[in-house]
Write a protein that holds these residues in place. Structure first.
Motif, PDB file in Angstrom:
ATOM      1  N   ASP A  31       0.832  -1.214   0.000  1.00 61.84           N
ATOM      2  CA  ASP A  31       0.000   0.000   0.000  1.00 61.84           C
ATOM      3  C   ASP A  31       0.865   1.263   0.000  1.00 61.84           C
ATOM      4  O   ASP A  31       0.555   2.240  -0.691  1.00 61.84           O
ATOM      5  N   ALA A  32       1.947   1.228   0.778  1.00 63.06           N
ATOM      6  CA  ALA A  32       2.846   2.382   0.825  1.00 63.06           C
ATOM      7  C   ALA A  32       3.510   2.599  -0.530  1.00 63.06           C
ATOM      8  O   ALA A  32       3.664   3.739  -0.994  1.00 63.06           O
ATOM      9  N   ALA A  33       3.906   1.503  -1.175  1.00 66.19           N
ATOM     10  CA  ALA A  33       4.544   1.606  -2.490  1.00 66.19           C
ATOM     11  C   ALA A  33       3.567   2.154  -3.527  1.00 66.19           C
ATOM     12  O   ALA A  33       3.940   2.999  -4.356  1.00 66.19           O
ATOM     13  N   ILE A  34       2.329   1.693  -3.484  1.00 64.56           N
ATOM     14  CA  ILE A  34       1.322   2.183  -4.436  1.00 64.56           C
ATOM     15  C   ILE A  34       1.057   3.667  -4.210  1.00 64.56           C
ATOM     16  O   ILE A  34       0.911   4.441  -5.174  1.00 64.56           O
ATOM     17  N   ASP A  35       1.013   4.082  -2.962  1.00 63.43           N
ATOM     18  CA  ASP A  35       0.786   5.496  -2.664  1.00 63.43           C
ATOM     19  C   ASP A  35       1.926   6.354  -3.225  1.00 63.43           C
ATOM     20  O   ASP A  35       1.682   7.397  -3.851  1.00 63.43           O
TER      21      ASP A  35
END
Length: 229
Positions: free
Chosen positions: A13-17
């Motif tokens: 999720d952090a990478a996608i953000d």
């Protein structure tokens, strides 16, 4: 969900953000670790390396795309169903530009389980077109054309300045795909093997690929299938 799975998902999720807000170059192991509240070595333990992390992000994207697909096992209008499926794919790409670009940046990423599941849905749609006598080309080629046109449409759209993005581009490419893979009218008027057998039997006299003996044997098989209807 286990603690490890929760941590893994938090990192994805952090990478996608980061990918969405700042682009692919911003997705470094250190930046992702900081955003997820972890130390960089945790990224390597969970994903092996940065490419492993990007593969996991792409797989998440394919899973989200798969969830967006609408499947009708017996659509009343298979051509409208084909258009709708193409539109769903295009809409996903336009709504998730950075993620879509990452998903299709490297051919190896399309070997993901979620991508393969999505392709099975597409092949089912194509098989229904073939069974109804709509399909103009071989099934695998039809899948390649559909996939290539929607991917090309989205990536071309995203490459254009916003003031040059004309929705007519998407419509034109979709309709070019429909024309390339389907007939305007079904070659088979009756559903099921019997109708297809009658249509093929009627067309046999116009072909020269099979020998006389092969044509005789094929007609015998088609007569048996046609009789079942």
């Amino acid at each position: 969900m286990s603690t490890r799975e929760e941590t893994r998902q938090r990192v994805i999720d952090a990478a996608i953000d980061l990918l969405t807000r700042e682009g692919r170059d911003a997705v470094t192991t250190r930046a992702v670790a900081d955003a997820a509240g972890l130390q960089p070595p945790a990224i390597y333990r969970l994903f092996g390396d940065k490419e492993g992390l990007l593969d996991a992000v792409a797989e998440h994207g394919f899973t989200e795309f798969l969830a967006s697909k609408r499947v009708d096992p017996d659509p009343p209008d298979p051509i409208a169903d084909l258009r709708a499926g193409w539109d769903v794919a295009a809409e996903f790409g336009l709504s998730h530009p950075a993620l879509f670009t990452l998903m299709y940046a490297e051919p190896s990423r399309t070997a993901s389980p979620a991508f393969e599941a999505g392709m099975r849905i597409l092949m089912g749609r194509i098989r229904r077109l073939a069974a109804g006598g709509w399909l103009r080309v071989e099934e695998r080629l039809a899948a390649q054309i559909i996939h290539a046109t929607v991917r090309g449409a989205v990536l071309t759209w995203l490459s254009l300045p916003e003031d040059r993005r004309d929705p007519a581009l998407l419509t034109a490419l979709r309709e070019a795909m429909v024309t390339a893979v389907t007939h305007q009218e079904p070659a088979v008027r009756e559903k099921g093997p019997a109708g297809a057998a009658r249509a093929l039997r009627a067309a046999l006299s116009d072909q020269e690929t099979l020998s006389g003996a092969e044509q005789h044997l094929l007609r015998e098989w088609l007569d048996r299938l046609a009789a079942e209807g």
